[in-house]
Design a protein around this motif. Sequence first.
Motif, PDB file in Angstrom:
ATOM      1  N   SER A  73      -6.074   5.806  -6.682  1.00 47.07           N
ATOM      2  CA  SER A  73      -6.835   6.814  -6.694  1.00 47.07           C
ATOM      3  C   SER A  73      -5.971   8.013  -6.591  1.00 47.07           C
ATOM      4  O   SER A  73      -4.958   8.145  -5.770  1.00 47.07           O
ATOM      5  N   VAL A  74      -5.893   8.837  -7.630  1.00 47.43           N
ATOM      6  CA  VAL A  74      -5.026   9.995  -7.779  1.00 47.43           C
ATOM      7  C   VAL A  74      -6.011  11.358  -7.838  1.00 47.43           C
ATOM      8  O   VAL A  74      -7.031  11.389  -8.424  1.00 47.43           O
TER       9      VAL A  74
ATOM     10  N   THR B  51      -2.530   4.147  -3.600  1.00 41.95           N
ATOM     11  CA  THR B  51      -2.622   2.957  -4.414  1.00 41.95           C
ATOM     12  C   THR B  51      -2.201   1.714  -3.387  1.00 41.95           C
ATOM     13  O   THR B  51      -1.500   1.799  -2.646  1.00 41.95           O
ATOM     14  N   GLY B  52      -2.474   0.474  -4.215  1.00 38.97           N
ATOM     15  CA  GLY B  52      -2.391  -0.629  -3.428  1.00 38.97           C
ATOM     16  C   GLY B  52      -2.419  -1.877  -4.466  1.00 38.97           C
ATOM     17  O   GLY B  52      -2.996  -1.835  -5.333  1.00 38.97           O
TER      18      GLY B  52
ATOM     19  N   VAL C  40     -10.619  23.708  -7.254  1.00 35.07           N
ATOM     20  CA  VAL C  40     -11.035  22.902  -8.202  1.00 35.07           C
ATOM     21  C   VAL C  40     -10.460  21.667  -7.843  1.00 35.07           C
ATOM     22  O   VAL C  40      -9.118  21.691  -7.394  1.00 35.07           O
ATOM     23  N   ARG C  41     -11.222  20.628  -7.890  1.00 37.57           N
ATOM     24  CA  ARG C  41     -10.499  19.133  -7.606  1.00 37.57           C
ATOM     25  C   ARG C  41     -11.034  18.479  -8.595  1.00 37.57           C
ATOM     26  O   ARG C  41     -12.119  18.007  -9.377  1.00 37.57           O
ATOM     27  N   VAL C  42      -9.799  17.534  -9.135  1.00 33.48           N
ATOM     28  CA  VAL C  42     -10.246  16.267 -10.170  1.00 33.48           C
ATOM     29  C   VAL C  42      -9.695  15.067  -9.491  1.00 33.48           C
ATOM     30  O   VAL C  42      -8.467  15.156  -8.913  1.00 33.48           O
ATOM     31  N   GLU C  43     -10.246  13.844  -9.566  1.00 35.36           N
ATOM     32  CA  GLU C  43      -9.870  12.574  -8.953  1.00 35.36           C
ATOM     33  C   GLU C  43     -10.122  11.548 -10.067  1.00 35.36           C
ATOM     34  O   GLU C  43     -11.288  11.501 -10.506  1.00 35.36           O
ATOM     35  N   ASP C  44      -9.312  10.712 -10.322  1.00 38.70           N
ATOM     36  CA  ASP C  44      -9.533   9.415 -10.913  1.00 38.70           C
ATOM     37  C   ASP C  44      -9.303   8.320 -10.069  1.00 38.70           C
ATOM     38  O   ASP C  44      -8.174   8.237  -9.261  1.00 38.70           O
ATOM     39  N   ARG C  45     -10.479   7.478 -10.167  1.00 37.60           N
ATOM     40  CA  ARG C  45     -10.213   6.269  -9.410  1.00 37.60           C
ATOM     41  C   ARG C  45     -10.165   4.878 -10.348  1.00 37.60           C
ATOM     42  O   ARG C  45     -11.018   4.968 -11.464  1.00 37.60           O
TER      43      ARG C  45
ATOM     44  N   ASP D   1       0.891  -1.277   0.022  1.00 41.04           N
ATOM     45  CA  ASP D   1      -0.119  -0.040  -0.092  1.00 41.04           C
ATOM     46  C   ASP D   1       0.815   1.129   0.007  1.00 41.04           C
ATOM     47  O   ASP D   1       1.802   1.322   0.649  1.00 41.04           O
ATOM     48  N   LEU D   2       0.441   2.331  -0.768  1.00 41.34           N
ATOM     49  CA  LEU D   2       1.194   3.596  -0.809  1.00 41.34           C
ATOM     50  C   LEU D   2       0.322   4.557  -0.859  1.00 41.34           C
ATOM     51  O   LEU D   2      -0.651   4.735  -1.499  1.00 41.34           O
ATOM     52  N   GLY D   3       0.556   5.508  -0.033  1.00 40.51           N
ATOM     53  CA  GLY D   3      -0.444   6.990   0.185  1.00 40.51           C
ATOM     54  C   GLY D   3       0.880   8.107  -0.002  1.00 40.51           C
ATOM     55  O   GLY D   3       1.617   7.893   1.001  1.00 40.51           O
ATOM     56  N   VAL D   4       0.511   8.992  -0.770  1.00 39.01           N
ATOM     57  CA  VAL D   4       1.409  10.156  -0.713  1.00 39.01           C
ATOM     58  C   VAL D   4       0.448  11.289  -1.115  1.00 39.01           C
ATOM     59  O   VAL D   4      -0.410  11.404  -1.626  1.00 39.01           O
TER      60      VAL D   4
END
Length: 777
Positions: free
Chosen positions: A665-666, A631-632, A682-687, A614-617
């Motif tokens: 998820s970014v 991400t995982g 403004v927020r943009v998110e891709d899953r 698992d990685l979170g930044v």
Amino acid sequence: MRVQLTQKRKLCCSAAAFALITSVGLPAAAQEAADKPVTQVEEIVVTATKRAERLLDVPISISAYDEKSLDKSGVRDVNGLAAITPGLTFQSTGVTNNITIRGVAADALRGPPTTAIYIDDVPLLFNKGFGTTTVPTPKIFDLDRIEVLRGPQGTLFGGSAMGGAVRFITPQPSLTSSSGYARGEVADTSGGGLSYEAGAAVGGPIIQDKLGFRISADYRRDGGVVDNYSSIPGGVNQKNTDYSDTYAMRAALAYAPTDNVTITPSLYYQDVKTNNRSFINEAASNPHNHQYIATNLMLSPSRDKFFLPSLNMSVDLGAVKFTSITAYLSRDSNQTADYTTFVPSIVNGPQPTSAANMSQLQLNSTQRNFSQEFRLANTDPNARLKWTVGAFYRRSVVDGVQQIYSPNFGNYIQSSFGKTVEQKFGHGMANGVYSLFSQQGFVDKEIAAFVDAEFALTDQLSIAGGVRFSHLEQNFYYVGAGPLTGLASFQGSAKSSPVTPRISLNYKPSRDQLFYVSAAKGYRAGGANTPLSGFAQPGCQTALSGYGDTTTYAPDSLWSYEAGSKSSLFGGRVRVDASAFHIDWKNITNNVTVAACSGNFLANLGDASVNGFDLGVTANPVRNLTLSLATGYTSATYSKGAALGSNVFTRKGEQIADTPPWNVSVAAEYSFDLPHDASGYVRVEDRYRSMNDGSFPFLNPTDKLYNPALVVNPMVNTLNARFGVTRQGYDISVFADNILNDNSVLDIQRSPLIGFPYNGGHPVQPFTVGLTATKRW
């Protein structure tokens, strides 16, 4: 064809968004404040170890979210939470659901769970069976935060936390200051119905420093996308059938009779009513054009409500703190499914041509849980030894009824076969109208003692660990009647006394860095099986003879090994959480379907190896810009196959469940200043969730778990965006979800049985636009 949003709705949403944005003075181009410094990544305090600690200081892989971040991501339920959380998977068919962490999956239909669900310190424990096939999942409103704990948490949270735990932490009543939260939302889905929500929460002191309160209430409608056009004359024809209504309420008081005693009674209530399952008929649907069609004679509504009163008492004794948590969970759920065309397949009869020959599966359950926890912990945050000891007791009573309502079954059998029901099956109807009636119940008891501690060997090196000693008992009963099952009764019991330890070695070279290695054991109790009476089919007993004793199944357990790090870098502008894990899972509990008996049982089938990371930044690289990555990767395969007699069920290298190997998820969020003390963002998110293209037992014709009706879930990718304006505690935003119109259909089944009620799948929510308004004070 309803592919586009209606013009009227589009104009309505656009006009509302424009009016709200311009009312706070949005200029043509956002102006930045030149002297504004780059901000640090926000620090979160969690209670994963039942002590309040910085997330950075806890040697466990954790994803934690406060309500602000959940609002900006548009997360309203566990399904949305899983989309942004590494290692967390949520699957739902409308009749069953399943929550999995790191590939440690429970059976979706029956048996004990592998992921613990908590509201504050109260477990929502359950055991799946007839009438009880879904996990109770709280909706997300008025929360302080959500904590997702990856890896076995059995030491502090019990056997249901074999793969991990999801904790919903609510705001506590304040004795000193007032606060509140309100949220409203309206959204429109392409080809579907409107969704909307209204909720508010308020709290503060009633008597300064002595008595405080917190109360909240929320209503939400989630619009449907599945239309039903009955294939049998006289059936239901309705658009957007799969809508749901959720009512949630919480009330809490905090009373401090003295400076060191706080008593907090609270009540949580939730009621979810779903008009119809979201399963579609693939042949009648066109997912590419977002046309989702069901062809059932009747709808399949459901209702799930639970009532959770609890009492928390804490006493500060100076060097130590005593805590008591008493809770009682009362849950009632019911579901139905159209069996009109399925029952004829069971009896090898002709398909009905009239609604008069309707059949309906009815699932009803009650769950009553009492739990009590006592714990004692030291209070000095600078002590070399930090410790918590406690005891836990639980008694859970679950009763479920499964029945098929077939009021015209006798006439159907007579006209189709020239026999009465008794002549054909040897048994008459149950209560005159049920072709099948069965009742099942569990009484589970647990008593446990636990200890958890961390000892500082040096200023930088510490060792942490704990152990839980439990004794579990389960008593089980089953009764059945009706022509499709015959007369049957059964009682069973199981006992076990697991020990679940954990240990970690932790190195902190600075306040802002942590490195750790850990090992922890997870455990799940065994139990008793429902007897397979075979729906009165003569080949059932012959088929069962090759499996040996199917009356009970043994416990399964695992060891998880993890290495991780947590770092706050560049003056707090970058936060990195990383972990890698290996899990050895022994004696896995799995579901075995016996086609000749039209039933199933739980058995222990093989060992597994689960590996991943698992990685979170989160980073603020420049002023007003926040970037995040979560991400995982999970690889969960059998390390050892299993057979019962000559029947091979699993083989080495096969996948243990349809868990997506990758989830990513970014997100990027940019904020800017506006006139009149306002600001915008403004927020943009891709899953993204990948397809699992490995081999599965249910796809291998030589395995007894082979089930060609099941289809592997496809890759899913959804792109979301939100544009908002904030001013004086208000946040008004417009959003668009699934902008790229991913039209995947999930959890597909394609049974060759005519009329099988779970043929088809449920769609990913199509392109949706909406408006959200929140207020915090």
